[in-house]
Design a protein around this motif. Structure first.
Motif, PDB file in Angstrom:
ATOM      1  N   TRP A  78       0.853  -1.189   0.000  1.00 51.81           N
ATOM      2  CA  TRP A  78       0.000   0.000   0.000  1.00 51.81           C
ATOM      3  C   TRP A  78       0.885   1.233   0.000  1.00 51.81           C
ATOM      4  O   TRP A  78       1.832   1.341   0.772  1.00 51.81           O
ATOM      5  N   ASP A  79       0.584   2.185  -0.883  1.00 44.81           N
ATOM      6  CA  ASP A  79       1.406   3.396  -0.949  1.00 44.81           C
ATOM      7  C   ASP A  79       0.574   4.669  -1.093  1.00 44.81           C
ATOM      8  O   ASP A  79       1.104   5.735  -1.344  1.00 44.81           O
ATOM      9  N   ASP A  80      -0.743   4.574  -0.897  1.00 43.84           N
ATOM     10  CA  ASP A  80      -1.610   5.727  -1.088  1.00 43.84           C
ATOM     11  C   ASP A  80      -2.145   6.207   0.262  1.00 43.84           C
ATOM     12  O   ASP A  80      -3.325   6.108   0.546  1.00 43.84           O
ATOM     13  N   PHE A  81      -1.272   6.736   1.089  1.00 43.65           N
ATOM     14  CA  PHE A  81      -1.673   7.167   2.425  1.00 43.65           C
ATOM     15  C   PHE A  81      -2.268   8.568   2.430  1.00 43.65           C
ATOM     16  O   PHE A  81      -2.815   9.007   3.430  1.00 43.65           O
ATOM     17  N   VAL A  86      -6.984   4.982   4.083  1.00 41.88           N
ATOM     18  CA  VAL A  86      -6.367   4.347   5.246  1.00 41.88           C
ATOM     19  C   VAL A  86      -5.815   5.438   6.146  1.00 41.88           C
ATOM     20  O   VAL A  86      -5.189   6.380   5.686  1.00 41.88           O
ATOM     21  N   LYS A  87      -6.068   5.300   7.433  1.00 40.63           N
ATOM     22  CA  LYS A  87      -5.574   6.269   8.404  1.00 40.63           C
ATOM     23  C   LYS A  87      -4.534   5.592   9.287  1.00 40.63           C
ATOM     24  O   LYS A  87      -4.817   4.576   9.911  1.00 40.63           O
ATOM     25  N   VAL A  88      -3.341   6.139   9.322  1.00 40.15           N
ATOM     26  CA  VAL A  88      -2.263   5.585  10.119  1.00 40.15           C
ATOM     27  C   VAL A  88      -1.939   6.567  11.236  1.00 40.15           C
ATOM     28  O   VAL A  88      -1.701   7.741  10.991  1.00 40.15           O
ATOM     29  N   LEU A  96      -3.993   1.137  12.648  1.00 44.89           N
ATOM     30  CA  LEU A  96      -4.240   1.182  11.220  1.00 44.89           C
ATOM     31  C   LEU A  96      -5.720   0.912  11.028  1.00 44.89           C
ATOM     32  O   LEU A  96      -6.230  -0.089  11.530  1.00 44.89           O
TER      33      LEU A  96
END
Length: 103
Positions: A78-81, A86-88, A96
């Motif tokens: 996954w690289d679309d933050f 997705v909330k990190v 996550l």
């Protein structure tokens, strides 16, 4: 490679071993002795690092990066933050969460 290969086989079962060319134990030990511990060559990308056989005089004896085989590119990290899907959260409250697709 073996961990990534095993993960791909677990998620998308199939017969992929024929697409790889594993080397013999003796050849692997020869590479280890020549290049040092494989873990000392850090892979910062989503690719493979190949270690040529040091006894092969027709190739440069230096590790080099190559793209993954096609069947191992179906799953990507996954690289679309930035999209908000997705909330990190970090700093002691590591979590996550999947928020859902943005419309």
């Amino acid at each position: 490679m073996s961990c990534l290969f095993g993960f791909n086989r677990a998620i998308m079962p199939g017969r992929y071993c024929y697409r790889l060319k594993p080397v013999s134990y003796g050849s692997a030990v020869r590479r280890w002795d020549y290049y040092g511990a494989i873990g000392s060559h850090k892979n910062c990308g989503f690719c493979l690092i190949l270690f040529p056989d040091p006894q092969d005089q027709c190739v440069r004896n230096q590790p080099y990066a190559v793209n993954l085989p096609h069947f191992m590119t179906w799953l990507r990290p996954w690289d679309d933050f930035a999209s908000g899907v997705v909330k990190v959260i970090t700093n002691d409250e590591a979590s996550l969460s999947f928020i859902g697709a943005k419309l």
